[in-house]
Write a protein that holds these residues in place. Structure first.
Motif, PDB file in Angstrom:
ATOM      1  N   VAL A  87       0.826  -1.214   0.000  1.00  0.00           N
ATOM      2  CA  VAL A  87       0.000   0.000   0.000  1.00  0.00           C
ATOM      3  C   VAL A  87       0.857   1.260   0.000  1.00  0.00           C
ATOM      4  CG1 VAL A  87      -1.966  -1.110   1.101  1.00  0.00           C
ATOM      5  CG2 VAL A  87      -0.200  -0.034   2.522  1.00  0.00           C
TER       6      VAL A  87
ATOM      7  N   LYS B 294      -0.377   4.584  -1.448  1.00  0.00           N
ATOM      8  CA  LYS B 294      -1.812   4.456  -1.693  1.00  0.00           C
ATOM      9  C   LYS B 294      -2.570   5.099  -0.536  1.00  0.00           C
ATOM     10  CE  LYS B 294      -1.823   0.309  -4.606  1.00  0.00           C
ATOM     11  NZ  LYS B 294      -0.385   0.195  -4.838  1.00  0.00           N
TER      12      LYS B 294
ATOM     13  N   ALA C 191      -0.742   0.964   8.907  1.00  0.00           N
ATOM     14  CA  ALA C 191      -0.745   1.548   7.569  1.00  0.00           C
ATOM     15  C   ALA C 191       0.472   2.444   7.348  1.00  0.00           C
ATOM     16  CB  ALA C 191      -2.030   2.342   7.347  1.00  0.00           C
TER      17      ALA C 191
ATOM     18  N   ALA D 145       1.782   3.923   3.661  1.00  0.00           N
ATOM     19  CA  ALA D 145       0.547   4.386   3.036  1.00  0.00           C
ATOM     20  C   ALA D 145       0.304   5.864   3.358  1.00  0.00           C
ATOM     21  CB  ALA D 145      -0.628   3.552   3.518  1.00  0.00           C
TER      22      ALA D 145
END
Length: 519
Positions: free
Chosen positions: A20, A23, A41, A46
């Protein structure tokens, strides 16, 4: 033909390492669960957006550090614009359902905390060490048990696993830069595979820039990676002297034997003497051993359990270091043959047993010993002889000393504390000197003192007296080594019961005797 293929079992998950990086991950919620999702995350690089009316302290910190973007309100449908993944961490089940429905309509993968039926995926119990990540899933059956399984897996990893992966990653990148041709990918892969399979993980973790340069040169020169001699420095220990015998075969010993089997080393504590007091794990290690390197003081009853070769150090009168080095030499030699080696030490290896020194030594050759603790005579020995060293209301502390330091000097005995039990190991041969030190440190002459002999053996015995009388008592009744000294008021708290105990010899207790000879 068909029978040669496995049938799928079903009920599992497709385990992925989801990339990720860069993203957008949308997280709905501002509490503890949301904070955990945010952290995961961010660790995956991310871009994180949080939607919540309020944030806990951790998330407020991340906003202040510009680590996340925060929309201070409840979720609205437009929050999904540009989102690559959505994580809900709120207590409102109907609102979570609404968000999930909208995500599915837009084909955005979504996870709703604690509502497994709504999730496209769920989070696993993870362990991270540098670039190494290990995840355990029970497929939502037993998430708490997943944590336990993950801890056991992590504990079994070789020391430095994560760093080893990072170092191999550096080397792999250097090799690709030096030899970028696509047609050479198989050669690169084969060469690195040989390297990773040959060198112990503990040694790969200690690769430095010079080592990586040497390995790169070996690849370019088309040399076998197992032929490269690396100078791998063990972790430095400022105050420890570790013997370094001349082992010219160290590089081969640190890898695998000619048969392809890698040696295994187990450091086992034999406990206090009774084979029934060995741990189950210690007993299993002895049964699985190819050779046992044993201390000289291991009782015959324990040695009788061993079915393989037993090797004790050659005799070096007055030179314990030479005897220790002899065991080191034999250990490295047998490990180099791919043997399962048990180093059997009396008591507990880490209680004045050189266990730490032995681990540091064998690490130099790429072996990380498995440690199996044993019952230490410092606590268990007095207990077997009716002396509870921390009896409530009598002793609130225990001080364990060695009767002689590494240079053979007498111990430094601190001042007297009435509520302390003093245990001195390896000291009975110097009893007169020890007693003089006790008197000089303010220990009362009438303080109870006991000699615990051969604790845990069938001929276990306790000789009791006081600081003033113990030397005369021992001269009268003799001494059966090995033994230890216990001084303090805890010595006599169970004295009446102790006399009746099958382990004790009432004729040598001296509890109520006038040591001039009057009873």
């Amino acid at each position: 033909m068909a029978d040669s293929f496995r049938d799928p079992q079903g009920g599992g998950s497709l385990i992925l390492a989801w990339q990720v990086k860069n993203k957008t991950v949308l997280i709905v919620g501002g509490g503890v669960v949301a904070a955990g999702r945010v952290f995961n995350a961010l660790e995956a690089d991310a871009r994180v957006t949080v939607v919540a009316p309020e944030l806990n302290d951790e998330l407020q910190y991340r906003v202040s550090k510009a680590q996340i973007t925060w929309h201070q309100r409840s979720f609205v449908s437009s929050d999904l614009d540009g989102a690559d993944m959505v994580l809900t961490a709120i207590d409102d089940h109907s609102e979570s359902q609404r968000i999930v429905d909208e995500c599915k309509a837009r084909r955005i993968p979504v996870n709703a905390a604690d509502i497994n039926d709504l999730c496209d995926f769920w989070f696993m119990s993870t362990h991270r060490d540098h670039s190494v990540q290990i995840a355990v899933s029970t497929n939502s059956k037993a998430p708490r048990l997943a944590n336990r399984i993950r801890r056991q897996i992590a504990a079994a990893l070789p020391r430095g696993t994560g760093k080893a992966v990072d170092q191999i990653g550096r080397l792999r990148k250097r090799i690709r830069e030096a030899d970028p041709e696509p047609q050479n990918s198989k050669r690169r892969m084969t060469w690195l595979t040989q390297l990773c399979d040959y060198w112990p993980i503990e040694q790969l973790a200690r690769l430095d820039s010079d080592n990586i340069d040497s390995l790169l040169d070996a690849y370019i020169d088309n040399k076998d990676p197992t032929s490269v001699g690396l100078s791998l420095q063990p972790p430095s220990v400022a105050s420890s002297r570790i013997p370094s015998p001349d082992l010219r075969s160290a590089s081969s010993a640190s890898s695998v034997s000619s048969s392809g089997k890698r040696g295994r080393l187990v450091l086992v504590g034999a406990g206090v003497g009774d084979p029934e007091l060995l741990t189950v794990r210690a007993h299993r290690a002895l049964k699985e051993a190819d050779i046992v390197l044993a201390d000289k003081l291991i009782p015959e009853a324990v040695l009788g359990l061993i079915e393989c070769e037993i090797y004790t150090a050659r005799k070096f009168p007055g030179a314990a270091t030479e005897a220790q080095e002899d065991l080191y030499r034999r250990g490295v030699e047998e490990l180099g043959k791919g043997k399962n080696v048990v180093r059997l030490k009396q008591g507990d290896p880490f209680v004045y047993g050189r266990g730490g020194e032995e681990i540091l030594y064998f690490r130099k050759f790429g072996y990380e010993p498995e440690v199996v603790p044993g019952l230490t005579s410092a606590i268990t020995g007095p207990g077997l002889c009716g002396i509870p060293v921390t009896h409530r209301g009598v002793a609130d502390q225990v001080l364990v000393l060695s009767g002689a330091n590494r240079h053979g000097d007498l111990p430094n005995i601190p001042g007297y504390v009435a509520t302390r039990t003093l245990v001195i190991l390896m000291s009975v041969k110097r009893l007169k000197d020890i007693v003089a030190l006790l008197g000089g440190s303010g220990y009362p002459l009438d303080l109870p003192l006991a000699i615990v002999e051969r604790a845990g053996c069938s001929d276990q015995r306790t000789v009791r007296g006081t600081v003033q009388t113990i030397v005369d008592v021992v001269e009268r009744v003799g001494h059966n080594p090995p033994g230890l000294i216990v001084a303090g008021h805890a010595v006599n708290v169970l004295s009446d019961a102790a006399i009746e105990d099958r382990f004790l010899d009432a004729s040598t207790l001296g509890l109520y005797a006038d040591e001039t000879g009057k009873q």
